[in-house]
Motif scaffolding. Structure first.
Motif, PDB file in Angstrom:
ATOM      1  N   LEU A   1       0.824  -1.204   0.000  1.00 58.75           N
ATOM      2  CA  LEU A   1       0.000   0.000   0.000  1.00 58.75           C
ATOM      3  C   LEU A   1       0.861   1.258   0.000  1.00 58.75           C
ATOM      4  O   LEU A   1       0.521   2.265  -0.646  1.00 58.75           O
ATOM      5  CB  LEU A   1      -0.924  -0.011   1.224  1.00 58.75           C
ATOM      6  N   THR A   2       1.985   1.209   0.711  1.00 60.23           N
ATOM      7  CA  THR A   2       2.874   2.371   0.748  1.00 60.23           C
ATOM      8  C   THR A   2       3.497   2.630  -0.614  1.00 60.23           C
ATOM      9  O   THR A   2       3.591   3.789  -1.064  1.00 60.23           O
ATOM     10  CB  THR A   2       3.970   2.172   1.804  1.00 60.23           C
ATOM     11  N   TYR A   3       3.944   1.574  -1.287  1.00 57.54           N
ATOM     12  CA  TYR A   3       4.511   1.754  -2.629  1.00 57.54           C
ATOM     13  C   TYR A   3       3.492   2.389  -3.574  1.00 57.54           C
ATOM     14  O   TYR A   3       3.817   3.312  -4.336  1.00 57.54           O
ATOM     15  CB  TYR A   3       4.971   0.411  -3.198  1.00 57.54           C
ATOM     16  N   ALA A   4       2.254   1.890  -3.535  1.00 56.96           N
ATOM     17  CA  ALA A   4       1.221   2.465  -4.394  1.00 56.96           C
ATOM     18  C   ALA A   4       0.960   3.919  -4.029  1.00 56.96           C
ATOM     19  O   ALA A   4       0.779   4.777  -4.909  1.00 56.96           O
ATOM     20  CB  ALA A   4      -0.062   1.644  -4.280  1.00 56.96           C
ATOM     21  N   GLY A   5       0.940   4.224  -2.738  1.00 57.42           N
ATOM     22  CA  GLY A   5       0.720   5.599  -2.301  1.00 57.42           C
ATOM     23  C   GLY A   5       1.832   6.532  -2.728  1.00 57.42           C
ATOM     24  O   GLY A   5       1.577   7.705  -3.031  1.00 57.42           O
TER      25      GLY A   5
END
Length: 505
Positions: free
Chosen positions: A346-350
């Motif tokens: 989720l952090t990478y996508a964010g």
């Protein structure tokens, strides 16, 4: 019977954790020196890069071998041997004064990579059950802590005392840890039977050296070049030879029948993706912080400042180690692993969607580090809950190797992306914003893949029924009457649930 620790549990945990930290620290210490080493040593930039590659290769080759020998000949003995080789390598690098001694010393430092899986296996034997999950979480977190601290620390030492101070410092710490290990760690009475598989170790070494050389040097040699193609072919042939050899050997280097059990296999596959995502985070963030703003995403910070901004991620891995411990004890290894990978993904996508700023880069990098700490803490628990005590170090060594293959693959993929998608700023070529976005999406994709594999790991969590064969642990390594059983591990299969409250009158 399991070995009794020589000191209190906190002392044993602290010493083993420091061993893990010095391993990850010395792997990153030379990176800030790479631009200056060609002039210092009188070699080319390509030759200087071997000072990183040599450590990677030696660590990857030695980890499964030393871990297997730890199960066969004694975990404390192999811990001291690995630390001794690493310390001697630091001394050789410090006093050598030229490229060849430095290269030899860096290769010897790579032997320290085996300290982490062997240290975790010692924790399994010597820590009380209620402290085991916390010790494993802290030991696993050292991979990020040392890596994050290594970059700024090496810059400070290099600027103040010269390049040899980096190796004098690791040699001094190594010598102190050798003394501490002799005080804190008792030798395990458990031994895996049989003779060491020399042929299997040699064939595995050929496979790993060829594969990792192709991955690490492919960008500079050319992915379609003859050297990379030959290395790839040799690695495939050696693997094809090694697998049937292991299946026919009575005491193999790696027990493939255990390795293909669903809990072990799926954990290792998820570990590969987690290792990939961990290194990708460091490489991407360093690039983003340092490149010019005209690239469309860069923040144009000095090298020292960029290194200091990587420290919060490493420190958060330390802060979250007790959180990971509580998650393991409460939920078990599988949910903890999946949660960590989900946070990373989720952090990478964010990060793709968030505007470019120093704050967003640091927060994103730190959150990925938090996910790394959580997922890395779960991996040894899942592995140890599925293998016999007599194979604890070996199985953890293979898991560490798989993570190393993931980090090498991340470096290779990032080099390919950044070489394919470029932009020119003042005549200098940099990765473009599209290349950075592609790298971030790749990080999200591998985390999704790791999460998917993690969801299929077949384990009984904390609420599992007690081990059906109770009794004291025998010297052979398992429960009484079952020498090959895995001892209960917090959060893993066979870990007994808390006693039920009495009902009724």
């Amino acid at each position: 019977m399991s070995s009794a620790p020589r000191g209190p549990a906190w002392f044993t945990t602290g010493v083993l954790t420091l061993c893990g930290m010095i391993v990850s620290l010395q792997q990153t210490l030379v990176i800030p020196l790479l631009p200056d080493l060609p002039e210092i040593l009188g070699v080319s930039a390509d030759d200087a890069s071997w000072l990183v590659t040599a450590t990677l290769l030696a660590g990857a080759v030695s980890t499964p071998i030393v871990a297997r020998m730890a199960d066969m000949y004694g975990k404390r003995r192999m811990l001291l041997l690995s630390l001794g080789v690493m310390t001697a390598g630091s001394l050789i690098a410090a006093v050598g004064g030229s490229f060849v001694p430095l290269l030899v010393g860096r290769a010897m430092q790579g032997f320290g990579a085996s300290l982490i899986p062997v240290g975790i296996s010692i924790m399994r034997e010597q820590l009380p059950r209620e402290r085991l999950a916390g010790g494993i979480a802290l030991m696993s977190a050292t991979l990020g802590i040392g890596g994050a601290l290594g970059l700024p620390l090496s810059g400070v030492l290099y600027g103040a005392f010269g390049w040899t101070s980096l190796f004098w410092s690791t040699a001094a710490v190594g010598a102190v840890l050798i003394v501490f290990i002799r005080l804190a760690v008792a030798e395990s009475p458990q031994r895996s039977p049989g003779r060491f598989d020399v042929v299997g170790a040699l064939v595995l070494s050929v496979f790993l050296v060829c594969l990792l050389l192709a991955l690490s040097k492919g960008a500079s040699w050319g992915w379609g070049g003859p050297r990379v193609l030959v290395l790839g072919a040799v690695s495939v042939l050696s693997l094809a030879l090694w697998i049937p050899l292991q299946l026919r050997t009575r005491a193999p280097m790696v027990d493939l029948r255990t390795a293909v059990l669903p809990p072990v296999l799926l954990t290792n596959v998820a570990s590969f993706f987690a290792g990939f995502a961990m290194l990708l985070n460091s490489l991407i963030t360093t690039q983003e912080l340092q490149v010019p703003t005209d690239t469309g995403y860069g923040l144009a910070l000095p090298v020292v400042t960029a290194g200091l901004l990587m420290v919060p991620g490493g420190l958060m891995m330390l802060v979250f180690s007790p959180v990971s411990s509580r998650m393991l004890n409460r939920w078990g290894g599988k949910p903890t692993l999946v949660a960590g990978l989900a946070v990373m993904g989720l952090t990478y996508a964010g990060r793709v969607l968030a505007p470019d700023s120093v704050a967003n880069a640091v927060v994103g990098s730190t959150l990925v580090s938090v996910g790394t700490a959580i997922s890395f803490a779960a991996m040894p628990v899942l592995i140890m809950s599925a293998v016999p005590r007599s194979e604890t170090a070996s199985a953890n060594g293979v898991n560490s190797l798989v993570r190393a293959l993931g980090t090498s693959s991340a470096s290779a993929l990032l080099a390919l992306l950044f070489a394919s998608l470029t932009v020119s700023v003042d005549g200098v070529t940099y990765p473009s914003a599209a290349g950075m976005d592609a790298a971030l999406w790749a990080g999200a994709a591998v985390c999704v893949a790791g999460t998917a594999f993690g969801l299929f790991i077949p384990v009984r969590g904390y609420e599992a029924e007690p081990d059906p064969v109770p009794g004291p642990v025998a010297e052979s390594g398992g429960a009484s009457g079952s020498p090959d059983r895995a001892a209960p591990v917090p959060g893993g299969a066979g870990y007994p649930r808390p006693p039920r409250e009495p009902t009724g009158t």
